[in-house]
Write a protein that holds these residues in place. Structure first.
Motif, PDB file in Angstrom:
ATOM      1  N   ARG A 134       0.838  -1.201   0.000  1.00 18.28           N
ATOM      2  CA  ARG A 134       0.000   0.000   0.000  1.00 18.28           C
ATOM      3  C   ARG A 134       0.868   1.245   0.000  1.00 18.28           C
ATOM      4  NH1 ARG A 134      -3.737  -2.896   3.411  1.00 18.28           N
ATOM      5  NH2 ARG A 134      -5.087  -3.915   1.902  1.00 18.28           N
ATOM      6  N   ILE A 166      -8.636   7.633  -0.865  1.00 19.70           N
ATOM      7  CA  ILE A 166      -7.679   6.949   0.000  1.00 19.70           C
ATOM      8  C   ILE A 166      -8.339   6.645   1.347  1.00 19.70           C
ATOM      9  CG2 ILE A 166      -5.451   7.188   1.177  1.00 19.70           C
ATOM     10  CD1 ILE A 166      -4.594   8.944  -1.218  1.00 19.70           C
ATOM     11  N   SER A 225     -10.401   3.656   1.423  1.00 20.56           N
ATOM     12  CA  SER A 225      -9.641   2.429   1.192  1.00 20.56           C
ATOM     13  C   SER A 225      -9.014   1.976   2.512  1.00 20.56           C
ATOM     14  CB  SER A 225      -8.540   2.704   0.170  1.00 20.56           C
ATOM     15  OG  SER A 225      -7.453   3.335   0.809  1.00 20.56           O
ATOM     16  N   PRO A 226      -8.448   0.771   2.542  1.00 21.42           N
ATOM     17  CA  PRO A 226      -7.865   0.296   3.808  1.00 21.42           C
ATOM     18  C   PRO A 226      -6.533   0.956   4.161  1.00 21.42           C
ATOM     19  CG  PRO A 226      -8.412  -1.527   2.314  1.00 21.42           C
ATOM     20  CD  PRO A 226      -8.479  -0.277   1.521  1.00 21.42           C
ATOM     21  N   VAL A 227      -6.065   1.926   3.374  1.00 26.73           N
ATOM     22  CA  VAL A 227      -4.792   2.579   3.667  1.00 26.73           C
ATOM     23  C   VAL A 227      -4.904   3.375   4.972  1.00 26.73           C
ATOM     24  CG1 VAL A 227      -3.152   4.331   2.876  1.00 26.73           C
ATOM     25  CG2 VAL A 227      -4.164   2.746   1.238  1.00 26.73           C
ATOM     26  N   THR A 228      -3.958   3.165   5.882  1.00 29.30           N
ATOM     27  CA  THR A 228      -3.988   3.900   7.148  1.00 29.30           C
ATOM     28  C   THR A 228      -3.285   5.245   6.967  1.00 29.30           C
ATOM     29  OG1 THR A 228      -1.881   3.012   7.887  1.00 29.30           O
ATOM     30  CG2 THR A 228      -3.844   1.756   8.470  1.00 29.30           C
ATOM     31  N   SER A 229      -3.515   6.151   7.932  1.00 33.29           N
ATOM     32  CA  SER A 229      -2.897   7.469   7.781  1.00 33.29           C
ATOM     33  C   SER A 229      -1.376   7.370   7.888  1.00 33.29           C
ATOM     34  CB  SER A 229      -3.456   8.449   8.810  1.00 33.29           C
ATOM     35  OG  SER A 229      -3.435   7.894  10.084  1.00 33.29           O
TER      36      SER A 229
END
Lengths: 376, 305
Positions: free
Chosen positions: A4, A214, A217-221
């Motif tokens: 990611r 974003i 989506s599963p993208v974390t900070s």
């Protein structure tokens, strides 16, 4: 998780290389800043223009003047005929200093009478004035010494002064002030460009609401931040390399220490500045605001508080403490060690730690802030 | 379990303004579900809460048995979101945008699916165009293709056809109905009542409240009304005259009037005679099946009084 981060990095690079014009500016701006500042900031005093009012016009007086002129610092540009002209030339800034040699200069020296020789120095620029004064006093005492020796030898006495100072400057042998300023200059240029680039890139995502894709989506900070830092770290490293390369060509900057240390130190510094940029993006909502905040918090402290121009040791204690807010201070120490002294990592390891802690703190704060903004 | 999403007592305030007031409904699986209401009804707020872009003050949202607060990250690969504003990278190409969305959702093998989606949305010839250079309708189709690349179970579309030309809008609808066979639940918000007729199920909202829900037919029947449509001139005079009739409501649509009768007793001959008595030229008069627009206006009026 790594994939990611990588996907954000790839996307960012695509965007960077798509906009060729901005890319050109990103590389040209630092180099032109280096050229401008590198030539403008120069505290060396050369070619001091002297006006001479020689009332004696004797062998001794001419010998004294020749002694002055033989050094590289002085050029006699005006020969003055009367007192009014002295004032006039100084007022109009035609000369930096005037020398008035009195009547009976030679005679008084021969008879051993005290000889007063007058120097009038333009003191508007205090530091330059001080340097001129030092040069003149030094040149005069050299002349004194020679005369004394001559007189003594005529009497058959061979005299040597008891103390003979042998000062040698280490690291920057010629006391070249440009060389001294280059580390600060590199630090300043890098912090400005890297803070602005990252801050703008993240705020642009907010402004065009691309960040929403974003966020859903599963993208974390944290992944987002790291994915953003990597491309700009690489880009900034390239900029750093190009600045140092230009510094070598234009100002003769050489890397005396190891390239690995230089690489490590620069990576740590850029991590700190990039995380500062990320932090800016969490407080700004438009690219314009981000740009202004970035400039304010990067440029100002790294010029005034970093020890770039003004030595930190001579600041009041409170300001000395305040100077820790800019990572530039620490990078300048690192760079001076590597570029000028050629010392190794162990000497500036504290600065490296500081930069790493600085980066960690700002990355953590930004992660929390982005996470909080995500759920508003 | 026939529900894809269960929404329970969702409330949201922005300062003093109540955007959503205790909203509850269920979204059935594999349907086109419509959230209908005027601007400011709270549609976008509700969608953003469902996509976990906003936090609700109260209430819960359950996705097929999973509470969104707990399984938030996992649920993100099941949900697609198309914001009202185009939210893809204008400086990346169609292909690159789709790849990016696939990447961040952890989809590795997306090439076949991408080709399929580009075929499906007829964007194949534009795959190397930068997204910023596409027309409004193409942008929406690209956004849809991006969302579908990771095969979500439910997609939320926030006013997808606002600002899109009628031809592209029709095409977009055909694409959407084609999705149902892939077992996808589609949730759409729209301010257009004519579009709402296409939904399987509708929730009508106004000022943060649900004012009606059901299939389009159910909603119309529930109100139990009949409509006479008149084309006449001068239309404003006719409107003022007919307003005085007690048992009916008059709605004006440009050059025509809709007279809404409670119950099925629409009386077009009576209306025609009133109009001709008052020297109004009637071009066309007929009984009509009430539209959702009629229903909505009636519902708004009854809420006001």
């Amino acid at each position: 998780m790594l994939r990611r981060i990588f996907s954000i990095t790839v996307k960012e690079f695509r965007q960077i290389f798509r906009d060729k014009r901005s890319l050109l500016i990103i590389f040209l701006l630092p180099v032109s800043l280096l050229v401008l500042f590198g030539y403008a900031i120069n505290l060396d005093v050369n070619n001091i223009r002297l006006g001479v009012f020689d009332r004696d016009n004797s062998v001794s007086s001419r010998k004294f003047l020749r002694g002055l002129e033989s050094s590289e610092y002085f050029t006699i540009t005006e020969s003055i005929k009367n007192d009014d002209e002295v004032n006039n030339l100084l007022n109009r800034g035609k000369i930096d200093a005037a020398i008035i040699i009195p009547h009976n200069f030679e005679k008084d020296i021969m008879t051993g009478t005290d000889v007063g020789i007058q120097f009038l120095v333009d003191g508007v620029d205090a530091s330059t004035g001080g340097i001129i004064q030092n040069y003149l006093v030094a040149a005069t005492s050299e002349f004194n010494f020679k005369i004394t020796q001559e007189q003594l030898s005529q009497k058959g006495i061979k005299a040597n002064p008891p103390l003979n100072p042998q000062v040698q400057f280490w690291y920057n042998k010629d006391l070249n002030s440009t060389l001294y300023f280059i580390p600060g200059l590199v630090a300043m240029i890098l912090i400005i460009i890297s803070v602005i680039l990252t801050a703008i890139s993240l705020v642009r995502e907010k402004e065009f609401s691309t960040i929403e894709q974003i966020r859903v989506s599963p993208v974390t900070s944290f992944q987002l931040i790291i994915g953003k830092i990597i491309p700009y770290l690489i880009l900034s490293m390239l900029i750093a390399a190009s600045i140092l390369f230009m510094g070598n060509i234009l100002f003769g900057v050489v890397v005396k220490g190891s390239y690995i240390d230089l690489f490590l130190g620069t990576v740590c510094y850029l991590l700190a500045t990039l995380s500062l940029g990320i932090f800016v993006s969490t407080i700004a909502d438009s690219q314009q605001v981000a740009f202004q905040i970035s400039q304010l918090i990067s440029q100002l402290p790294s010029v005034i508080l970093s020890g770039f121009i003004f030595p930190i040791e001579s600041m009041p204690y409170a300001i000395q403490l305040l100077s820790n807010i800019t990572p530039s201070k620490f990078y300048i120490i690192i760079l001076r060690n590597i570029l000028i002294k050629g010392t190794g990592l162990s000497v500036f390891i504290d600065q490296v730690y500081y930069l790493l802690i600085f980066s960690a703190v700002f990355i953590i704060i930004s992660t929390i802030r982005i996470k909080r903004q995500e759920m508003m | 379990m026939n529900n894809a999403v269960i929404i329970k007592n969702i409330s949201k305030k922005f300062g003093e303004v109540t955007a959503l007031d205790n909203v509850s409904f269920n979204i059935r699986k594999n349907t086109i579900f419509g959230l209908v209401g005027p601007d400011g009804a709270g549609k976008t707020t509700l969608i953003r809460i469902m996509c976990s872009l906003l936090k609700a003050d109260n209430g819960e949202i359950e996705f097929t048995g999973m509470n969104i607060k707990k399984g938030s990250r996992k649920i993100k690969n099941e949900i697609g979101y198309l914001s009202q504003k185009f939210s893809l990278y204008t400086d990346l190409t169609v292909d690159e945008n789709i790849q990016f969305i696939a990447d961040i959702h952890g989809v590795t093998d997306f090439n076949n699916r991408r080709d399929e989606l580009l075929q499906f949305t007829r964007l194949k010839d534009f795959r190397n165009f930068q997204a910023g250079k596409l027309s409004g309708g193409m942008k929406q189709k690209l956004a849809l293709a991006c969302t579908l690349i990771y095969r979500p179970k439910i997609i939320f579309l926030d006013e997808p056809t606002t600002g899109v030309d009628p031809v592209s809008r029709r095409e977009f609808w055909i694409i959407l109905s084609g999705l149902l066979k892939d077992d996808i639940t589609i949730f759409i918000s729209t301010p257009y009542m004519d579009e709402a007729e296409r939904f399987n199920y509708i929730v009508m909202m106004n000022n943060g409240h649900i004012i009606s829900e059901g299939t389009p037919d159910e909603i119309k029947k529930a109100l139990n009304m009949s409509v006479v449509e008149v084309v006449c001139s001068p239309v404003r005079d006719a409107y003022n005259i007919l307003r005085k009739i007690e048992q009916a409501d008059v709605q004006m649509f440009g050059d025509r009037l809709n007279i809404v009768f409670k119950g099925m007793g629409a009386d077009e001959t009576g209306i025609e005679s009133i109009l001709t008595e008052n020297n109004i030229t009637v071009t066309d008069i007929r009984k009509k099946i009430p539209s959702l627009e009629n229903v909505f206006i009636e519902l708004m009026k009854s809420k006001d009084t």
